[in-house]
Design a protein around this motif. Sequence first.
Motif, PDB file in Angstrom:
ATOM      1  N   LYS A   9     -73.028  57.576 -28.423  1.00 19.62           N
ATOM      2  CA  LYS A   9     -73.262  56.051 -27.760  1.00 19.62           C
ATOM      3  C   LYS A   9     -73.929  56.365 -26.660  1.00 19.62           C
ATOM      4  CE  LYS A   9     -69.480  53.760 -29.847  1.00 19.62           C
ATOM      5  NZ  LYS A   9     -67.932  54.408 -29.981  1.00 19.62           N
ATOM      6  N   VAL A  10     -74.702  55.222 -26.164  1.00 18.31           N
ATOM      7  CA  VAL A  10     -75.401  55.336 -24.731  1.00 18.31           C
ATOM      8  C   VAL A  10     -74.445  55.577 -23.817  1.00 18.31           C
ATOM      9  CG1 VAL A  10     -76.907  53.914 -23.038  1.00 18.31           C
ATOM     10  CG2 VAL A  10     -77.082  53.780 -25.823  1.00 18.31           C
ATOM     11  N   ASN A  11     -74.833  56.356 -22.839  1.00 17.92           N
ATOM     12  CA  ASN A  11     -73.922  56.627 -21.809  1.00 17.92           C
ATOM     13  C   ASN A  11     -72.786  57.621 -21.902  1.00 17.92           C
ATOM     14  OD1 ASN A  11     -75.514  55.383 -19.723  1.00 17.92           O
ATOM     15  ND2 ASN A  11     -74.254  53.318 -20.363  1.00 17.92           N
ATOM     16  N   GLN A  12     -72.727  58.336 -23.183  1.00 19.72           N
ATOM     17  CA  GLN A  12     -71.687  59.483 -23.739  1.00 19.72           C
ATOM     18  C   GLN A  12     -72.366  60.806 -23.154  1.00 19.72           C
ATOM     19  OE1 GLN A  12     -70.712  58.899 -27.763  1.00 19.72           O
ATOM     20  NE2 GLN A  12     -68.440  58.825 -27.236  1.00 19.72           N
ATOM     21  N   LYS A  13     -71.353  61.665 -22.779  1.00 18.68           N
ATOM     22  CA  LYS A  13     -71.731  63.138 -22.339  1.00 18.68           C
ATOM     23  C   LYS A  13     -71.214  64.097 -23.551  1.00 18.68           C
ATOM     24  CE  LYS A  13     -71.960  62.676 -17.619  1.00 18.68           C
ATOM     25  NZ  LYS A  13     -71.258  63.396 -16.236  1.00 18.68           N
ATOM     26  N   GLY A  14     -71.814  65.092 -23.757  1.00 19.32           N
ATOM     27  CA  GLY A  14     -71.115  65.973 -24.630  1.00 19.32           C
ATOM     28  C   GLY A  14     -71.853  67.528 -24.464  1.00 19.32           C
ATOM     29  N   THR A  15     -71.130  68.491 -25.102  1.00 20.50           N
ATOM     30  CA  THR A  15     -71.765  69.908 -24.920  1.00 20.50           C
ATOM     31  C   THR A  15     -72.298  70.261 -26.771  1.00 20.50           C
ATOM     32  OG1 THR A  15     -70.219  70.346 -23.412  1.00 20.50           O
ATOM     33  CG2 THR A  15     -71.166  72.293 -24.431  1.00 20.50           C
ATOM     34  N   VAL A  16     -73.319  70.627 -26.756  1.00 19.07           N
ATOM     35  CA  VAL A  16     -73.721  70.936 -28.193  1.00 19.07           C
ATOM     36  C   VAL A  16     -73.104  72.477 -28.563  1.00 19.07           C
ATOM     37  CG1 VAL A  16     -75.701  71.949 -29.427  1.00 19.07           C
ATOM     38  CG2 VAL A  16     -76.043  70.371 -27.648  1.00 19.07           C
ATOM     39  N   VAL A  42     -76.658  60.693 -23.362  1.00 20.09           N
ATOM     40  CA  VAL A  42     -77.406  59.964 -24.040  1.00 20.09           C
ATOM     41  C   VAL A  42     -77.646  58.623 -23.135  1.00 20.09           C
ATOM     42  CG1 VAL A  42     -77.594  58.140 -25.984  1.00 20.09           C
ATOM     43  CG2 VAL A  42     -76.420  60.491 -26.273  1.00 20.09           C
ATOM     44  N   THR A  43     -78.988  58.607 -22.906  1.00 17.31           N
ATOM     45  CA  THR A  43     -79.436  57.568 -21.716  1.00 17.31           C
ATOM     46  C   THR A  43     -80.109  56.463 -22.565  1.00 17.31           C
ATOM     47  OG1 THR A  43     -81.817  58.476 -21.834  1.00 17.31           O
ATOM     48  CG2 THR A  43     -80.136  59.571 -20.184  1.00 17.31           C
ATOM     49  N   GLY A  44     -80.296  56.477 -23.819  1.00 13.18           N
ATOM     50  CA  GLY A  44     -80.789  55.177 -24.386  1.00 13.18           C
ATOM     51  C   GLY A  44     -81.237  55.487 -25.796  1.00 13.18           C
ATOM     52  N   ARG A  45     -81.336  54.238 -26.645  1.00  9.45           N
ATOM     53  CA  ARG A  45     -81.983  54.222 -27.781  1.00  9.45           C
ATOM     54  C   ARG A  45     -82.834  53.070 -28.096  1.00  9.45           C
ATOM     55  NH1 ARG A  45     -79.227  56.721 -31.662  1.00  9.45           N
ATOM     56  NH2 ARG A  45     -77.207  57.653 -31.078  1.00  9.45           N
ATOM     57  N   ALA A  46     -83.913  53.294 -28.984  1.00  8.77           N
ATOM     58  CA  ALA A  46     -84.902  52.243 -29.273  1.00  8.77           C
ATOM     59  C   ALA A  46     -84.239  51.188 -29.921  1.00  8.77           C
ATOM     60  CB  ALA A  46     -86.055  52.842 -30.306  1.00  8.77           C
ATOM     61  N   LEU A  48     -84.206  49.639 -32.891  1.00 12.18           N
ATOM     62  CA  LEU A  48     -83.709  49.942 -34.085  1.00 12.18           C
ATOM     63  C   LEU A  48     -82.923  51.169 -34.224  1.00 12.18           C
ATOM     64  CD1 LEU A  48     -86.759  48.751 -36.229  1.00 12.18           C
ATOM     65  CD2 LEU A  48     -84.908  47.541 -35.613  1.00 12.18           C
ATOM     66  N   TYR A  49     -82.447  51.895 -33.057  1.00  9.47           N
ATOM     67  CA  TYR A  49     -81.824  52.955 -32.961  1.00  9.47           C
ATOM     68  C   TYR A  49     -82.439  54.229 -33.100  1.00  9.47           C
ATOM     69  CZ  TYR A  49     -77.986  49.580 -32.283  1.00  9.47           C
ATOM     70  OH  TYR A  49     -77.203  48.391 -31.898  1.00  9.47           O
ATOM     71  N   ASP A  50     -83.771  54.224 -33.375  1.00  6.95           N
ATOM     72  CA  ASP A  50     -84.525  55.526 -33.808  1.00  6.95           C
ATOM     73  C   ASP A  50     -85.691  55.370 -32.880  1.00  6.95           C
ATOM     74  OD1 ASP A  50     -85.011  57.763 -34.824  1.00  6.95           O
ATOM     75  OD2 ASP A  50     -85.729  57.451 -36.456  1.00  6.95           O
ATOM     76  N   PRO A  51     -85.956  56.379 -32.195  1.00  7.75           N
ATOM     77  CA  PRO A  51     -85.341  57.613 -31.556  1.00  7.75           C
ATOM     78  C   PRO A  51     -84.164  57.156 -30.626  1.00  7.75           C
ATOM     79  CG  PRO A  51     -87.438  57.223 -30.414  1.00  7.75           C
ATOM     80  CD  PRO A  51     -87.369  56.234 -31.263  1.00  7.75           C
ATOM     81  N   VAL A  52     -83.514  58.440 -30.263  1.00  8.33           N
ATOM     82  CA  VAL A  52     -82.411  58.559 -29.088  1.00  8.33           C
ATOM     83  C   VAL A  52     -82.910  59.324 -27.843  1.00  8.33           C
ATOM     84  CG1 VAL A  52     -81.441  60.433 -30.102  1.00  8.33           C
ATOM     85  CG2 VAL A  52     -80.024  59.022 -28.606  1.00  8.33           C
ATOM     86  N   ALA A  53     -82.803  58.728 -26.871  1.00  3.57           N
ATOM     87  CA  ALA A  53     -83.355  59.299 -25.921  1.00  3.57           C
ATOM     88  C   ALA A  53     -81.988  60.104 -24.872  1.00  3.57           C
ATOM     89  CB  ALA A  53     -83.954  58.350 -24.741  1.00  3.57           C
ATOM     90  N   LEU A  54     -82.309  61.366 -24.715  1.00  4.71           N
ATOM     91  CA  LEU A  54     -81.018  62.155 -23.924  1.00  4.71           C
ATOM     92  C   LEU A  54     -81.802  62.858 -22.801  1.00  4.71           C
ATOM     93  CD1 LEU A  54     -81.134  65.009 -26.107  1.00  4.71           C
ATOM     94  CD2 LEU A  54     -80.244  62.908 -27.312  1.00  4.71           C
ATOM     95  N   LYS A  55     -80.769  63.079 -21.870  1.00  3.41           N
ATOM     96  CA  LYS A  55     -81.150  63.927 -20.749  1.00  3.41           C
ATOM     97  C   LYS A  55     -80.309  65.460 -21.046  1.00  3.41           C
ATOM     98  CE  LYS A  55     -80.833  63.723 -15.688  1.00  3.41           C
ATOM     99  NZ  LYS A  55     -80.384  63.032 -14.589  1.00  3.41           N
TER     100      LYS A  55
END
Length: 77
Positions: A9-16, A42-46, A48-55
């Motif tokens: 989800k937007v604003n979620q953090k994680g480790t690959v 995850v910083t945002g989504r378009a 229609l949810y594609d693509p996803v923007a991440l930092k």
Amino acid sequence: MEVLLRNMKVNQKGTVIRINCEGEVCRRIRDIGISVGAEVFVTGRAPLYDPVALKVNDTVVTLRNSEADNIYVEVKG
């Protein structure tokens, strides 16, 4: 909890924790700085949810959902 990057989800953090891909898709993922152990946010989504923007590593990048489906993330929080 392990999830696909696509399902974060937007604003979620994680480790690959795992990347399952081959060829050009895998090369693109590596070239933008995503590797096992990388921290993603995850910083945002378009609309229609594609693509996803991440930092990743202080850089904002975008991935198509078809690319994000290859990346497994351990979600924090």
